[in-house]
Scaffold this motif. Structure first.
Motif, mmCIF file in Angstrom:
data_model
loop_
_atom_site.group_PDB
_atom_site.id
_atom_site.type_symbol
_atom_site.label_atom_id
_atom_site.label_comp_id
_atom_site.label_asym_id
_atom_site.label_seq_id
_atom_site.Cartn_x
_atom_site.Cartn_y
_atom_site.Cartn_z
ATOM 1 N N SER A 14 42.276 91.487 15.976
ATOM 2 C CA SER A 14 42.343 90.068 16.092
ATOM 3 C C SER A 14 40.992 89.769 16.838
ATOM 4 C CB SER A 14 43.431 89.653 16.872
ATOM 5 O OG SER A 14 44.810 89.920 16.090
ATOM 6 N N LEU A 15 39.945 90.399 16.397
ATOM 7 C CA LEU A 15 38.753 89.916 17.096
ATOM 8 C C LEU A 15 37.824 89.403 16.248
ATOM 9 C CD1 LEU A 15 37.834 93.233 19.283
ATOM 10 C CD2 LEU A 15 38.741 91.175 20.313
ATOM 11 N N GLY A 16 37.076 88.447 16.444
ATOM 12 C CA GLY A 16 36.125 87.876 15.481
ATOM 13 C C GLY A 16 34.594 88.828 15.602
ATOM 14 N N HIS A 17 34.005 88.908 14.397
ATOM 15 C CA HIS A 17 32.730 89.563 14.351
ATOM 16 C C HIS A 17 31.605 89.792 15.582
ATOM 17 C CE1 HIS A 17 30.436 86.134 12.827
ATOM 18 N NE2 HIS A 17 29.484 86.707 12.809
ATOM 19 N N SER A 19 32.486 89.318 18.563
ATOM 20 C CA SER A 19 33.041 89.875 19.793
ATOM 21 C C SER A 19 33.028 91.467 19.420
ATOM 22 C CB SER A 19 34.730 89.425 19.831
ATOM 23 O OG SER A 19 34.800 88.139 20.503
ATOM 24 N N ILE A 20 33.131 91.707 18.112
ATOM 25 C CA ILE A 20 33.061 93.246 17.556
ATOM 26 C C ILE A 20 31.819 93.888 18.075
ATOM 27 C CG2 ILE A 20 33.081 94.966 15.635
ATOM 28 C CD1 ILE A 20 35.532 93.028 14.703
ATOM 29 N N TYR A 21 30.684 93.065 17.598
ATOM 30 C CA TYR A 21 29.423 93.592 17.723
ATOM 31 C C TYR A 21 29.135 93.316 19.146
ATOM 32 C CZ TYR A 21 28.716 94.147 12.762
ATOM 33 O OH TYR A 21 28.739 94.760 11.625
ATOM 34 N N LYS A 22 29.403 92.583 20.041
ATOM 35 C CA LYS A 22 29.282 92.391 21.663
ATOM 36 C C LYS A 22 29.934 93.742 22.096
ATOM 37 C CE LYS A 22 30.908 89.867 25.361
ATOM 38 N NZ LYS A 22 32.052 90.151 25.676
ATOM 39 N N PHE A 23 31.116 94.031 21.664
ATOM 40 C CA PHE A 23 31.774 95.352 22.293
ATOM 41 C C PHE A 23 31.076 96.415 22.191
ATOM 42 C CE2 PHE A 23 36.010 92.904 22.633
ATOM 43 C CZ PHE A 23 35.557 92.376 23.715
ATOM 44 N N ILE A 24 30.471 96.654 20.813
ATOM 45 C CA ILE A 24 29.694 97.712 20.344
ATOM 46 C C ILE A 24 28.173 97.682 20.985
ATOM 47 C CG2 ILE A 24 28.155 98.789 18.363
ATOM 48 C CD1 ILE A 24 30.408 97.595 16.440
ATOM 49 N N ALA A 25 27.822 96.740 21.337
ATOM 50 C CA ALA A 25 26.395 96.841 22.107
ATOM 51 C C ALA A 25 26.865 97.376 23.595
ATOM 52 C CB ALA A 25 25.921 95.323 22.365
ATOM 53 N N GLU A 26 27.985 96.959 24.233
ATOM 54 C CA GLU A 26 28.325 97.452 25.500
ATOM 55 C C GLU A 26 28.842 98.736 25.563
ATOM 56 O OE1 GLU A 26 31.259 94.455 26.511
ATOM 57 O OE2 GLU A 26 29.809 92.891 26.952
ATOM 58 N N GLY A 27 29.059 99.110 24.318
ATOM 59 C CA GLY A 27 29.712 100.728 24.477
ATOM 60 C C GLY A 27 31.133 100.985 24.404
ATOM 61 N N THR A 28 31.751 99.659 24.216
ATOM 62 C CA THR A 28 33.124 99.800 24.643
ATOM 63 C C THR A 28 34.112 99.654 23.228
ATOM 64 O OG1 THR A 28 33.328 97.249 24.958
ATOM 65 C CG2 THR A 28 32.922 99.073 27.091
#
Length: 59
Positions: A14-17, A19-28
């Motif tokens: 239920s995340l947008g793209h 947000s997904i890439y932001k969390f990847i960049a944060e390592g989460t």
């Protein structure tokens, strides 16, 4: 193991793209796997583990 594409990751989490890439960049969030020059996917088991971790952490 099964690969899933971004659309499926978005549906499962239920995340947008962005947000997904932001969390990847944060390592989460699990990193995507390159399948070719212009194609990426995620391991479904890693995305499922991330979802389970979120559920466990809610309390």
């Amino acid at each position: 193991m099964r690969f899933i594409k971004l659309k499926t990751v978005m549906q499962k989490t239920s995340l947008g793209h962005s947000s997904i890439y932001k969390f990847i960049a944060e390592g989460t969030f699990p990193k995507q796997v390159s399948l070719g020059a212009k194609s990426v996917a995620w391991l479904e088991s890693e995305v499922d583990d991330w979802i389970e971790e979120k559920v466990r952490g809610r309390g």
